[in-house]
Design an enzyme around this catalytic site. Structure first.
Site, short mmCIF file in Angstrom:
data_model
loop_
_atom_site.label_atom_id
_atom_site.label_comp_id
_atom_site.label_asym_id
_atom_site.label_seq_id
_atom_site.Cartn_x
_atom_site.Cartn_y
_atom_site.Cartn_z
N ASP A 117 13.98 10.24 -2.96
CA ASP A 117 13.63 10.17 -4.54
C ASP A 117 15.25 11.56 -4.75
OD1 ASP A 117 11.86 8.38 -5.48
OD2 ASP A 117 10.81 9.84 -4.99
N LYS A 134 19.46 9.72 -3.74
CA LYS A 134 20.88 9.56 -2.68
C LYS A 134 21.90 8.73 -3.58
CE LYS A 134 17.94 8.27 0.03
NZ LYS A 134 16.40 8.88 -0.66
N GLY A 148 13.87 3.18 -3.90
CA GLY A 148 14.69 2.46 -5.37
C GLY A 148 15.97 3.73 -5.18
N HIS A 149 17.36 2.68 -5.46
CA HIS A 149 18.21 4.27 -5.46
C HIS A 149 18.85 4.37 -7.05
CE1 HIS A 149 19.38 4.75 -0.98
NE2 HIS A 149 17.98 5.07 -1.44
N GLN A 192 14.21 6.75 1.27
CA GLN A 192 13.20 7.44 1.84
C GLN A 192 13.51 9.02 2.18
OE1 GLN A 192 12.46 4.58 3.40
NE2 GLN A 192 11.41 3.90 1.86
#
Length: 427
Positions: free
Chosen positions: A13, A16, A40-41, A222
Site C-alpha cells: 500500500d 506503487k 490493489g494499485h 505487496q
C-alpha cells in the site's frame, strides 16, 4: 537495455501504482511479476481514481506493452471484471496487454480453501484477503496447479476436475463442504474470455525486447516486509516480493537489473495481522488514517497506522539493492507540529539495534524515536521542488542520511501532477 524494478519497502500500500504511472511514459514495457488480486494499485488523474488488481499500471498508456508475468496468480473472474471496468472508461486493454502462459490460475475452489484454512487458525489468523492466493501458490509449489497455458489444452476440463477433487478432499478434512455455487459457471465463462486475449511466452517477449534495446519496468505487488522468506513471517504473503522475485517472475537474468526504485510512505501502514513496531493505537494513528484515507483498496479494511520505521526500511533497501527512493503521501503529515521517526529498536535485553530480529514473535522491540519539526504547510498546493518548506526538506534530508539512498521523487498529493522529482545526488 536493463530492467528497472519498482518495489514496495514496507507492508504494501505504499503507492506503487501511482509511481508506475508517472514513470511509465519513458518505458516500452511494464510487467507485473508476482502476487494476485490481493493487491490493489491505485492511480488518480484528471479527478478520477482507478484501482488495478492484476493488470499492470502502465495500461493507461496505449503505446506501452503491459505484461502479466509467470510469477503472477491470476483470477479469471476478477480479471474479466477489471477489464470490463477499463472498457467502460474507454480503455481497451486487450490491445496492449499480454499474459504469460506460465502464470498460475486461481480457481473458485482456491478461495474456499483460503477461507476454511484461515478459519481453522482461530485467533492466530494470518490476515488473508481470502482471494485464494496462498492455496494457488501452494498448488504451484506442489506441482499440481493449473496455468494459463492449460486453458488452451483439449483436456482442460479434466485437469480442472482433478484439481477441484483434490481441493474437495482438503475442505472435507476441515469438516466443511466444497460449495462453489454459481462461481464455477462464471469461472468457465471468464476462461473463455481469457482465450480471446494475447497469451504469450512472456520470458521470450521480455528478453527479445531487452536485446532490441527496449526499456522494461517491472512492477511488484505487496511490500518487502511481506516477502515469504524475509518478511514478518508467518504474517506474510505467499510470493517473493523482492527484486529477486522479478527475475523468477519474469524470466530475467540478474545481470539485466538496472535501477531499483524503492517506494515508501512518509509514515507506515499495515493491513491485517502481524507485528508493527511503530503502530499508533491512539488519536494520532486515527488522525493519520483519516488524513491518508487509509483503507485497503482491495479489501476496504482500515489500515493500521504508525510513524516511519527506519530499521525496517534499511532492511528492505539492503535486500533489494535500492538505488532510488520515492516517498509517498507526505501531505498526510501536514497537520502535525512534530513528526516522529523510529531510528532504532530497544530489545528486551536492553540492547539497542537497527537490525530486525529473526522473529517479532519471540523478540519484543521498543521503537526509539527522534522528533522532527513539522512543516504545517499544505503540500497539495506545491508544484515545484523549490517551493517545498524548509522543515519538509529537513525531514527528507534526515531520512536520506540514515538510509544512505537519495529520495528522487516526493509525492505531495493523490493526483498524478502532485509528484515532484528531485535531483539524484549522493548521500
Amino acid at each position: 537495455m536493463a530492467v528497472d524494478i519498482l518495489i514496495g519497502l514496507q507492508w504494501g500500500d505504499e503507492g506503487k501504482g501511482k509511481i508506475v504511472d508517472v514513470l511509465a511514459p519513458t518505458y516500452d514495457i511494464v510487467a507485473r511479476f508476482q502476487g494476485g488480486p490481493n493487491a490493489g494499485h491505485t492511480l488518480e488523474f484528471e479527478g478520477t481514481k482507478h484501482v488495478l488488481h492484476q493488470i499492470p499500471s502502465g495500461i493507461f498508456h496505449p503505446h506501452i506493452q503491459n505484461i502479466i508475468g509467470n510469477g503472477v496468480v491470476l483470477d479469471p473472474i476478477v480479471f474479466r471484471t477489471e477489464m470490463q471496468k477499463l472498457q467502460d472508461r474507454g480503455v481497451d486493454a486487450s490491445q496492449n496487454l499480454f499474459i504469460s502462459k506460465k502464470a498460475s490460475l486461481i480457481l473458485p475452489s482456491h478461495k474456499v480453501l483460503d477461507r476454511v484454512s484461515e478459519e481453522a487458525l482461530g485467533t492466530g489468523k494470518i490476515g488473508s484477503t481470502l482471494k485464494g492466493i496462498g492455496p494457488t501458490y501452494q498448488d504451484k509449489i506442489g506441482r499440481v496447479g493449473l496455468r494459463i497455458g492449460d486453458i488452451l489444452a483439449d483436456d482442460f476440463q479434466d485437469r480442472y476436475t482433478r484439481l477441484v477433487d483434490r481441493h474437495r478432499k482438503t475442505v472435507e478434512f476441515y469438516g466443511q463442504t466444497l460449495d462453489l455455487g454459481d462461481q464455477e459457471q462464471i469461472f468457465f465463462e471468464a476462461v473463455e474470455y481469457l482465450r480471446t486475449l494475447k497469451l504469450v511466452d512472456s520470458e521470450y517477449m521480455i528478453n527479445d525486447a531487452l536485446n532490441s534495446g527496449k526499456r522494461v519496468l517491472a512492477e511488484g505487488a505487496q511490500g518487502s516486509l511481506l516477502d515469504v522468506d524475509f518478511g514478518t513471517y508467518p504474517f506474510v504473503t505467499s510470493s517473493t516480493t523482492l527484486v529477486a522475485g522479478a527475475c523468477t517472475g519474469l524470466g530475467v537474468a540478474p545481470r539485466h537489473i538496472g535501477e531499483v526504485y524503492g517506494i515508501f510512505k512518509a509514515y507506515c501502514t499495515r493491513v491485517g495481522s502481524g507485528p508493527f513496531p511503530t503502530e499508533l493505537l491512539d488519536e494520532v494513528g486515527d488522525q493519520i488514517r483519516k488524513a491518508g484515507n487509509e483503507f485497503g483498496s482491495t479489501t476496504g479494511r482500515p489500515r493500521r497506522c504508525g510513524w516511519v520505521d527506519l530499521p525496517s526500511l534499511k532492511y528492505s533497501i539492503m535486500l533489494n539493492g535500492v538505488t532510488q527512493l520515492n516517498m509517498m503521501k507526505a501531505d498526510v503529515l501536514t497537520e502535525f507540529d512534530t513528526i516522529k521517526v523510529c531510528t532504532h529498536y530497544k530489545l528486551a535485553s536492553g540492547e539497542v539495534t537497527d537490525q530486525l530480529p529473526h522473529s517479532f514473535d519471540t523478540e519484543t522491540v521498543e521503537p526509539i524515536y527522534e522528533e522532527l519539526l513539522g512543516w504545517k504547510v499544505d503540500l497539495n498546493q506545491i508544484d515545484t521542488v523549490e517551493a517545498l518548506p524548509e522543515a519538509f526538506n529537513n525531514y527528507m534530508t534526515f531520512l536520506e542520511q540514515h538510509l544512505e539512498v537519495p529520495i528522487t521523487i516526493a509525492s505531495v498529493g493523490p493526483d498524478r501532477k502532485s509528484t515532484l522529482r528531485r535531483e539524484k545526488a549522493s548521500v
